[in-house]
Design a protein around this motif. Sequence first.
Motif, mmCIF file in Angstrom:
data_model
loop_
_atom_site.group_PDB
_atom_site.id
_atom_site.type_symbol
_atom_site.label_atom_id
_atom_site.label_comp_id
_atom_site.label_asym_id
_atom_site.label_seq_id
_atom_site.Cartn_x
_atom_site.Cartn_y
_atom_site.Cartn_z
ATOM 1 N N GLU A 177 -0.642 6.984 1.307
ATOM 2 C CA GLU A 177 -1.359 7.668 1.292
ATOM 3 C C GLU A 177 -2.939 6.441 2.056
ATOM 4 O O GLU A 177 -3.456 6.873 2.418
ATOM 5 C CB GLU A 177 -2.307 8.964 0.114
ATOM 6 N N GLU A 178 -2.396 5.625 0.794
ATOM 7 C CA GLU A 178 -3.707 4.006 1.250
ATOM 8 C C GLU A 178 -2.805 3.596 2.621
ATOM 9 O O GLU A 178 -4.292 3.150 3.286
ATOM 10 C CB GLU A 178 -3.380 3.183 0.544
ATOM 11 N N ARG A 179 -1.805 3.723 3.326
ATOM 12 C CA ARG A 179 -1.886 2.899 4.608
ATOM 13 C C ARG A 179 -3.271 3.969 5.793
ATOM 14 O O ARG A 179 -3.496 3.533 6.839
ATOM 15 C CB ARG A 179 -0.557 3.242 4.830
ATOM 16 N N TRP A 214 -13.965 1.748 2.270
ATOM 17 C CA TRP A 214 -12.611 2.319 1.617
ATOM 18 C C TRP A 214 -12.105 1.051 0.741
ATOM 19 O O TRP A 214 -11.473 1.440 -0.158
ATOM 20 C CB TRP A 214 -12.218 2.949 2.371
ATOM 21 N N VAL A 250 -7.975 -0.715 -3.880
ATOM 22 C CA VAL A 250 -7.937 -1.938 -3.607
ATOM 23 C C VAL A 250 -8.011 -3.171 -3.393
ATOM 24 O O VAL A 250 -7.135 -4.120 -3.214
ATOM 25 C CB VAL A 250 -6.377 -1.824 -2.004
ATOM 26 N N LEU A 309 0.977 -0.991 0.094
ATOM 27 C CA LEU A 309 -0.085 0.116 -0.276
ATOM 28 C C LEU A 309 0.908 0.945 0.387
ATOM 29 O O LEU A 309 1.407 1.270 0.308
ATOM 30 C CB LEU A 309 -0.950 0.012 1.632
ATOM 31 N N SER A 321 -11.907 2.429 -3.093
ATOM 32 C CA SER A 321 -10.335 2.966 -3.380
ATOM 33 C C SER A 321 -9.307 1.638 -4.357
ATOM 34 O O SER A 321 -8.276 2.314 -4.677
ATOM 35 C CB SER A 321 -9.368 2.401 -2.287
#
Length: 227
Positions: free
Chosen positions: A25-27, A206, A212, A22, A210
């Motif tokens: 920003e994703e974390r 999210w 992910v 990740l 996102s």
Amino acid sequence: MRALLLPVKNLSNAKKRLIGVLTPEERFALAGAMLADTIRAVRGARRAEKIYVVTNYEPVMQLAKENHWEILREEQQISESDSVDAASRLCELRGVTGLLRIPLDVPLVQASDIDDLLAVECEEPALVIVPSRDGMGTNAILRMPPALFPSHFGMGSFAKHVGEAERIGARVIFRRNPRLEMDVDDESDLRALLKNDLTGTETGRWLRESGVEARFRQHRKAEAMGA
């Protein structure tokens, strides 16, 4: 008096074990989503007579004020163990007889999970403990009294906490709870989380929005095809 303790560090430094899968920003966003899910469960809990938040992270202090939770402001954060132990000593001085610490990366947790632990009846000194998914970590810990023994959060903390309790002759009560055990520290945890029903959670929303979730599922599909 039974109380709940929420230790919160600066989310911008969270989830370092997810570096490589990740972006920063994703974390940060994932940590925030999991925090939102945990906070929602805490708001619904009914058996916590007091809720304490130990932190120096301004956004969470504002959140605590909005919910009328008591803030134990830190000047600096050395480690979660230090934060929890300092807060536990303060809580004990304020009349708390049992203090439940839960982590903020358990997006499946429900208010009833918190209440079930706070409802455990036993004579002091005692420990109620819930392990992490791999059985190595400590995902929930209720100490009676709060400063019963020092914290050892991190690798192998479950065995260390049980050992501390046994050393001083405290009663040890084990609890298993799949929702509380599902925290997210590394890639394997995130993959395990995606196998659960995340409907209605901020974390699930999210992960979908996102991209992910799709990225992880695509990677898993590619691995299966190459096997």
